[in-house]
Design a protein around this motif. Structure first.
Motif, PDB file in Angstrom:
ATOM      1  N   GLN A  43      17.584 108.426  10.249  1.00 25.49           N
ATOM      2  CA  GLN A  43      18.238 107.142  10.051  1.00 25.49           C
ATOM      3  C   GLN A  43      18.374 106.314  11.159  1.00 25.49           C
ATOM      4  O   GLN A  43      18.982 106.302  12.101  1.00 25.49           O
ATOM      5  N   SER A  45      18.418 103.383  13.637  1.00 23.95           N
ATOM      6  CA  SER A  45      19.138 102.164  13.694  1.00 23.95           C
ATOM      7  C   SER A  45      19.170 101.640  15.158  1.00 23.95           C
ATOM      8  O   SER A  45      18.635 102.285  16.046  1.00 23.95           O
ATOM      9  N   GLY A  46      19.647 100.585  15.391  1.00 19.95           N
ATOM     10  CA  GLY A  46      19.588  99.726  16.798  1.00 19.95           C
ATOM     11  C   GLY A  46      20.383  98.511  16.578  1.00 19.95           C
ATOM     12  O   GLY A  46      20.764  97.822  15.692  1.00 19.95           O
ATOM     13  N   ARG A  51      19.336  89.553  11.736  1.00 17.82           N
ATOM     14  CA  ARG A  51      19.326  90.301  10.449  1.00 17.82           C
ATOM     15  C   ARG A  51      19.051  89.319   9.293  1.00 17.82           C
ATOM     16  O   ARG A  51      19.294  88.104   9.546  1.00 17.82           O
ATOM     17  N   TRP A 113      34.940  91.670  15.893  1.00 16.85           N
ATOM     18  CA  TRP A 113      35.724  91.654  15.005  1.00 16.85           C
ATOM     19  C   TRP A 113      36.082  90.210  14.698  1.00 16.85           C
ATOM     20  O   TRP A 113      36.400  89.855  13.479  1.00 16.85           O
ATOM     21  N   ARG A 120      27.341  89.731  16.514  1.00 22.35           N
ATOM     22  CA  ARG A 120      27.601  90.595  17.532  1.00 22.35           C
ATOM     23  C   ARG A 120      27.382  91.947  17.201  1.00 22.35           C
ATOM     24  O   ARG A 120      28.103  92.341  16.379  1.00 22.35           O
ATOM     25  N   GLU A 121      26.406  92.838  18.004  1.00 22.89           N
ATOM     26  CA  GLU A 121      26.529  94.144  17.878  1.00 22.89           C
ATOM     27  C   GLU A 121      26.571  94.861  19.073  1.00 22.89           C
ATOM     28  O   GLU A 121      26.051  94.418  20.173  1.00 22.89           O
ATOM     29  N   LEU A 122      27.547  95.991  19.021  1.00 25.41           N
ATOM     30  CA  LEU A 122      27.626  96.659  20.315  1.00 25.41           C
ATOM     31  C   LEU A 122      26.288  97.771  20.458  1.00 25.41           C
ATOM     32  O   LEU A 122      25.832  98.243  19.478  1.00 25.41           O
TER      33      LEU A 122
ATOM     34  N   ASP B 228      22.380 102.762   8.154  1.00 23.18           N
ATOM     35  CA  ASP B 228      23.675 101.624   8.595  1.00 23.18           C
ATOM     36  C   ASP B 228      23.493 101.610  10.097  1.00 23.18           C
ATOM     37  O   ASP B 228      23.176 102.267  10.984  1.00 23.18           O
ATOM     38  N   GLY B 229      23.799 100.290  10.410  1.00 24.17           N
ATOM     39  CA  GLY B 229      23.926  99.767  11.662  1.00 24.17           C
ATOM     40  C   GLY B 229      25.310  99.730  12.056  1.00 24.17           C
ATOM     41  O   GLY B 229      26.342  99.836  11.552  1.00 24.17           O
ATOM     42  N   PHE B 230      25.547  99.049  13.274  1.00 24.39           N
ATOM     43  CA  PHE B 230      26.904  98.697  13.905  1.00 24.39           C
ATOM     44  C   PHE B 230      27.932  97.965  13.125  1.00 24.39           C
ATOM     45  O   PHE B 230      29.073  98.581  12.708  1.00 24.39           O
ATOM     46  N   LEU B 231      27.303  96.978  12.221  1.00 26.96           N
ATOM     47  CA  LEU B 231      28.132  96.265  11.349  1.00 26.96           C
ATOM     48  C   LEU B 231      28.818  97.124  10.151  1.00 26.96           C
ATOM     49  O   LEU B 231      29.928  97.149   9.719  1.00 26.96           O
ATOM     50  N   LYS B 233      28.994 100.379  10.122  1.00 28.37           N
ATOM     51  CA  LYS B 233      29.877 101.571  10.631  1.00 28.37           C
ATOM     52  C   LYS B 233      31.268 100.996  11.092  1.00 28.37           C
ATOM     53  O   LYS B 233      32.377 101.459  10.756  1.00 28.37           O
ATOM     54  N   GLU B 234      31.180  99.711  11.598  1.00 30.15           N
ATOM     55  CA  GLU B 234      32.591  99.033  12.099  1.00 30.15           C
ATOM     56  C   GLU B 234      33.273  98.691  11.017  1.00 30.15           C
ATOM     57  O   GLU B 234      34.655  98.559  11.191  1.00 30.15           O
ATOM     58  N   PHE B 235      32.764  97.649  10.385  1.00 32.72           N
ATOM     59  CA  PHE B 235      33.474  96.921   9.305  1.00 32.72           C
ATOM     60  C   PHE B 235      33.539  97.470   7.917  1.00 32.72           C
ATOM     61  O   PHE B 235      34.323  96.836   7.101  1.00 32.72           O
TER      62      PHE B 235
END
Lengths: 229, 310
Positions: A43, A45-46, A51, A113, A120-122, B228-231, B233-235
């Motif tokens: 899996q 991701s990063g 995108r 949010w 934006r990505e953490l 799945d990326g950050f988006l 997972k978060e949203f």
């Protein structure tokens, strides 16, 4: 100055070269590294600042495949900056670029949010928010030849679907092309006033559908074929 | 939105703490409570400050880079999260001066009055800021509503009242706490039901406005990445619509109906156990209510990942 990008949805072929070039440049740039999680695992991701998503617009047979690259749109009314409690997110007065000060960010996610565009990505390893810098460490670098003082995604795009420039200058390429092609905002109803503009696909000739022949033309075609032998 | 347990804990615990302390201080200042003493001041105040502190500690757990948390006080002029932090920290000296004033003088002095009013104001203002953090986000139509801060304020006061009843019992003659609880539960339940009805309305954004193709159907073919990326997972948190009615009903029963029933039984029988059950049920219900507040919230970035509306 109001620096930003124009993205041409007519010519983008969805090759992800912009995203790859962006990752390559920025992982060793001012906000780097851009961490990967399980890069060679099941899996992977990063953190990516670009995108590319692909949509089908319209219904068959009049449908069109549209590739949509998205990075930070450097909004004029940037809610990500307003909500930031630490002051890590800021919008530069001189050129409108929205940046995150990696030394101040506490990783609360509130700016992500507040962003409607998923820009934006953490960063999973550093715990800070990463986003497009418009390659601020390229565009002002006087050691680079003038032609290369552009964001990595713009330089690399093989179909020239990305243009970089100053929207405050009415004679700049980005302003001209936005006027000529009717460049659009994404989700204008939210009122963020994004700087980046998206050019709609040109309406080309419709591809002819397969015609059903009448009995007479079928016979004629068959006769012609037999005679030519 | 993906519910983060630390945030659910934070908002429920500190909400109850601020509500409890505000009602306690107001009752003391208005002379509705009996003279301040162990059971009528120190114990409930201790529980309130404990809950607030527990909540604030939990809130730091969801930070990915907590070493910079101290910087969160910097932008109180623009950021509701920063305002919440500033007010939450100012709360402690105000509450300490209030309690210290009682400790020293044993009665309501001008100092006690002033610091008590400041405590009430700061507590309720902190709750309002918590609500505004969510209500200020235009990207989440289910949160961007005036009802959001109203709900946070009313649920905080409601849970504070039920806690106060469980701690002091029905011993105050000037104000019957069971009836105050029932009144606050009723108002809070109405506001929450209004919220459930309000978020049934679709918002103005759609996959068409998100992609600029407003005159055709738009479907996602490929999100551009396999895992799945950050988006994501978060949203992107998908609540099974089949469970939605059940979960909402459970939240309403646990948070409002069961506590009011047990408080009614307490008022009739005087058995303290009923108020303890009421508190337990209410806190479980509020945790579920807060979980739903996140699980039902649909961020507009979902439109880019294929949702037609949010």
């Amino acid at each position: 100055m109001k620096l930003g990008l124009v993205i041409d949805l007519d010519t983008c072929v969805g090759c992800h070269a912009c995203a790859t070039a962006c990752k390559q440049w920025n992982t060793s740039g001012t906000i780097g590294p851009l961490a990967d999680v399980e890069p060679y695992g099941k899996q992977p991701s990063g953190t990516w600042l670009n995108r590319i998503r692909t949509y089908e617009v319209g219904d068959t047979p009049a449908s069109k495949t549209v590739h949509m690259p998205m990075s930070c749109l450097h909004c004029e009314d940037a809610a990500c900056v307003t909500v930031c409690p630490t002051g890590a997110s800021y919008k530069r007065d001189e050129d409108g670029i929205v940046l995150v000060d990696q030394d101040k960010c506490m990783g609360c996610n509130l700016c992500a949010w507040a962003c409607p565009y998923g820009a934006r990505e953490l960063d999973a390893e550093q715990g800070t928010m990463k986003k497009c810098t418009l390659c601020i460490d390229r565009i002002y670098d006087e050691h680079l030849p003038a032609a290369e003082r552009q964001p990595a995604c713009v330089i690399t795009c093989p179909t020239h679907s990305r243009l970089f420039g100053d929207f405050d200058d009415p004679d700049s390429t980005v302003s001209q092309v936005t006027r000529a092609r009717g460049g659009r905002d994404l989700m204008p109803e939210l009122g963020y006033r994004p700087t980046n503009k998206y050019l709609p696909p040109r309406s080309g000739k419709a591809v002819a559908a397969v015609k059903k022949n009448s009995l007479l033309t079928s016979v004629k075609d068959w006769v012609n074929k037999v005679i030519s032998r | 939105m993906n519910p983060a347990f630390s945030v659910l804990m934070f908002t429920v615990a500190s909400g109850a703490g601020y509500g409890l302390m505000s009602l306690l201080v107001l009752a003391q200042l208005l002379g509705l409570a009996p003279p301040a003493g162990g059971r009528n001041l120190w114990m409930p105040a201790g529980v309130a400050l404990g809950l607030i502190t527990l909540g604030l500690c939990a809130s730091t757990l969801h930070l990915a880079n907590p070493k910079n948390a101290w910087r969160a006080f910097a932008c109180f002029r623009t950021s509701w999260l920063s305002r919440e932090g500033v007010l939450a920290v100012l709360y402690y000296p105000a509450a300490m001066v209030y309690l210290g004033g009682f400790w020293v003088s044993g009665t309501v002095t001008p100092w006690v009055t002033a610091s008590g009013l400041a405590t009430v104001f700061l507590g309720l203002a902190t709750l309002f800021c918590t609500g505004m953090i969510y209500a200020s986000l235009k990207t989440i139509p289910q949160w961007h509503l005036p009802l959001t801060p109203v709900n946070y304020l009313l649920l905080g006061l409601m849970s504070g009242a039920v806690l106060l009843l469980a701690l002091v019992g029905d011993t105050w003659s000037a104000v019957r706490l069971p009836y105050l609880c029932l009144l606050l539960i009723g108002v809070a339940a109405l506001a929450k039901l209004a919220y459930f009805i309000r978020i049934g309305k679709p918002s103005g954004s759609s996959i068409q406005t998100a992609t600029t193709f407003t005159r055709a159907r738009v479907r996602l073919l490929d999100q551009g990445h396999t895992a799945d990326g950050f988006l994501n997972k978060e949203f992107i948190f998908n609540l099974d619509t089949g469970h939605l009615v059940g979960l909402r009903s459970l939240a309403v029963v646990l948070a409002f109906i069961a506590p009011s029933t047990f408080i009614g039984l307490f008022a009739r029988t005087g058995q303290d156990a009923f108020t303890v059950v009421a508190v337990a049920s209410m806190l479980a219900g509020l945790l579920l209510e807060r979980w739903l507040f996140f699980a039902e919230a649909r961020h507009v970035v979902r439109l880019y990942h294929g949702d037609q509306t949010v």
